[in-house]
Design a protein around this motif. Structure first.
Motif, PDB file in Angstrom:
ATOM      1  N   ILE A  57       0.754  -1.164   0.058  1.00 15.80           N
ATOM      2  CA  ILE A  57       0.123  -0.056  -0.098  1.00 15.80           C
ATOM      3  C   ILE A  57       0.981   1.223   0.120  1.00 15.80           C
ATOM      4  O   ILE A  57       1.965   1.105   0.585  1.00 15.80           O
ATOM      5  CB  ILE A  57      -1.077   0.110   0.961  1.00 15.80           C
ATOM      6  N   GLY A  58       0.280   2.218  -0.620  1.00 11.01           N
ATOM      7  CA  GLY A  58       1.204   3.418  -0.879  1.00 11.01           C
ATOM      8  C   GLY A  58       1.266   4.327   0.523  1.00 11.01           C
ATOM      9  O   GLY A  58       2.053   5.306   0.634  1.00 11.01           O
ATOM     10  N   SER A  79       7.483   4.450   0.696  1.00 12.65           N
ATOM     11  CA  SER A  79       6.275   3.951   0.019  1.00 12.65           C
ATOM     12  C   SER A  79       6.028   5.187  -1.239  1.00 12.65           C
ATOM     13  O   SER A  79       6.694   6.168  -1.187  1.00 12.65           O
ATOM     14  CB  SER A  79       4.800   3.990   0.966  1.00 12.65           C
ATOM     15  N   TYR A  80       5.036   4.485  -1.983  1.00 13.55           N
ATOM     16  CA  TYR A  80       4.784   5.187  -3.352  1.00 13.55           C
ATOM     17  C   TYR A  80       3.450   6.119  -2.952  1.00 13.55           C
ATOM     18  O   TYR A  80       2.452   5.305  -2.947  1.00 13.55           O
ATOM     19  CB  TYR A  80       4.698   4.493  -4.509  1.00 13.55           C
ATOM     20  N   HIS A  81       3.657   7.163  -2.774  1.00 12.97           N
ATOM     21  CA  HIS A  81       2.213   8.128  -2.543  1.00 12.97           C
ATOM     22  C   HIS A  81       2.537   9.594  -3.246  1.00 12.97           C
ATOM     23  O   HIS A  81       1.276  10.112  -3.432  1.00 12.97           O
ATOM     24  CB  HIS A  81       1.799   8.136  -1.100  1.00 12.97           C
ATOM     25  N   ALA A  82       3.551   9.860  -3.208  1.00 17.79           N
ATOM     26  CA  ALA A  82       3.811  11.456  -3.533  1.00 17.79           C
ATOM     27  C   ALA A  82       5.139  11.802  -4.394  1.00 17.79           C
ATOM     28  O   ALA A  82       5.344  12.847  -4.204  1.00 17.79           O
ATOM     29  CB  ALA A  82       3.613  12.353  -2.414  1.00 17.79           C
ATOM     30  N   GLY A  83       5.328  10.808  -5.041  1.00 16.43           N
ATOM     31  CA  GLY A  83       6.495  11.249  -6.243  1.00 16.43           C
ATOM     32  C   GLY A  83       7.803  11.474  -5.526  1.00 16.43           C
ATOM     33  O   GLY A  83       8.214  10.951  -4.922  1.00 16.43           O
ATOM     34  N   GLN A  84       8.196  12.699  -5.832  1.00 22.91           N
ATOM     35  CA  GLN A  84       9.684  13.232  -5.375  1.00 22.91           C
ATOM     36  C   GLN A  84       9.519  13.200  -3.888  1.00 22.91           C
ATOM     37  O   GLN A  84      10.668  13.590  -3.336  1.00 22.91           O
ATOM     38  CB  GLN A  84       9.955  14.524  -5.741  1.00 22.91           C
ATOM     39  N   PRO A 136       6.288  18.837  -4.541  1.00 24.74           N
ATOM     40  CA  PRO A 136       6.977  19.102  -5.821  1.00 24.74           C
ATOM     41  C   PRO A 136       6.721  18.077  -6.956  1.00 24.74           C
ATOM     42  O   PRO A 136       6.772  17.172  -6.575  1.00 24.74           O
ATOM     43  CB  PRO A 136       8.663  18.798  -5.237  1.00 24.74           C
ATOM     44  N   GLY A 137       6.591  18.673  -7.958  1.00 24.30           N
ATOM     45  CA  GLY A 137       6.464  17.802  -9.229  1.00 24.30           C
ATOM     46  C   GLY A 137       4.959  17.258  -9.093  1.00 24.30           C
ATOM     47  O   GLY A 137       4.746  16.409 -10.335  1.00 24.30           O
ATOM     48  N   ALA A 138       4.158  17.611  -8.460  1.00 23.87           N
ATOM     49  CA  ALA A 138       2.941  16.806  -8.249  1.00 23.87           C
ATOM     50  C   ALA A 138       2.117  17.393  -9.344  1.00 23.87           C
ATOM     51  O   ALA A 138       1.921  18.666  -9.652  1.00 23.87           O
ATOM     52  CB  ALA A 138       2.134  16.936  -7.200  1.00 23.87           C
ATOM     53  N   ALA A 139       1.290  16.654 -10.293  1.00 21.57           N
ATOM     54  CA  ALA A 139       0.406  17.060 -11.282  1.00 21.57           C
ATOM     55  C   ALA A 139      -0.858  16.152 -10.923  1.00 21.57           C
ATOM     56  O   ALA A 139      -1.507  15.291 -11.507  1.00 21.57           O
ATOM     57  CB  ALA A 139       0.684  16.598 -12.608  1.00 21.57           C
TER      58      ALA A 139
END
Length: 293
Positions: A57-58, A79-84, A136-139
């Motif tokens: 789970i992220g 974990s993977y949830h917010a990129g950078q 940062p970097g979120a789209a």
């Protein structure tokens, strides 16, 4: 506030694993929504593993509509949830789609209580509690609602408070921040003892803050504003701020920013994918103080 840890019971990938981080690297909270009206930590974990191919789970926490909080990853999990922002952020997900509505009272109250706890545990200031879209970097439009409202309601006084007798990563960051502001707190050992208290009071007096020897958000902002930009120049810059840079970049520790220190800063910056200009500006300071690898 009760938090149930279900991380061990959630579905995980058969071969992939998340990497780990030092707890001192945690400097931000990221607020998400699931984008679905229903769902649970179990269903989110299944989707992340089976549909997205993630190790697990992220999120680190999930808050349901009724305000139930479950812990879904340990804090040291990248974990993977917010990129950078993954490497330094804790992810909190609210079940629901808030692009056109708001969390209910129970869920909102639980979110504020959890943010207060994590802010205290990891010395995270209010301006580092961000919506996913603010990182940062979120789209993305996640979490739908304006997290500035959350920051405002939490209020400065409800955030971290570090004082005499405290220990841990938050104290280490404070000691580094004092050195970056030109004040000697003694050994960087994560122990808030007499030398750290004296140093903090000295800084507070110089910054026009009541010298109570207690570290809260107001002092944190003043410490940030007090940092110099360090670079090789004539006359050479000297001070405790230079010394903490030298300690971090593993070069001769004489408190003088000369050619060797500039070269060591460039190496440090390259290893962290920063612009290797040998100048200790705001971004390089963040890495030095937070110990990011």
């Amino acid at each position: 506030m009760y938090i149930r840890d279900i991380s061990a019971a959630l579905e995980k990938h058969s071969t992939k694993k998340y990497s780990r981080r030092s707890l001192r690297n945690i400097t931000s909270l990221t607020i998400h929504h699931s984008g679905t009206e229903g769902g649970s930590a179990q269903s989110f974990a299944s989707y992340h593993v089976n549909r997205l191919g993630w190790p697990g789970i992220g999120y680190h926490y999930v808050i349901s509509h009724d305000g139930t909080i479950v812990k879904t990853n340990s804090a040291d999990t990248v974990s993977y949830h917010a990129g950078q922002a993954n490497r330094f952020s804790i992810g909190i997900c609210l079940t629901g789609d808030f692009t056109s509505g708001k969390p209910g009272y129970s869920q909102w109250t639980a979110l504020k209580e959890l943010c207060r706890k994590l802010s205290s545990d990891f010395s995270i200031s209010d301006n580092r509690i961000l919506g996913h879209r603010e990182q940062p970097g979120a789209a993305t439009i996640c979490p739908g609602f304006d997290v500035a409202v959350l920051r405002q309601q939490l209020g400065e006084s409800l955030f971290f408070r570090i004082g005499k007798g405290d220990r841990g990563a938050g104290v280490i960051r404070l000691q580094k921040k004092l050195m970056a502001a030109g004040i000697n707190p003694g050994q960087i050992d994560g122990i808030f003892g007499p030398l750290t208290e004296t140093a903090l009071k000295k800084f507070q007096s110089s910054a026009g803050i009541i010298p109570d020897g207690v570290y809260v958000s107001t002092t944190n902002e003043a410490l940030r504003a007090a940092r110099r930009t360090l670079r090789e120049q004539i006359p050479m810059q000297r001070g405790y701020d230079v010394l903490i840079v030298q300690q971090t970049t593993h070069v001769k520790q004489d408190g003088i920013f000369g050619p060797q220190t500039a070269a060591s800063v460039k190496g440090y910056q390259r290893s962290r994918r920063l612009t290797p200009d040998g100048i200790v500006g705001s971004k390089t300071w963040i890495y030095i103080i937070n110990g990011w690898r």
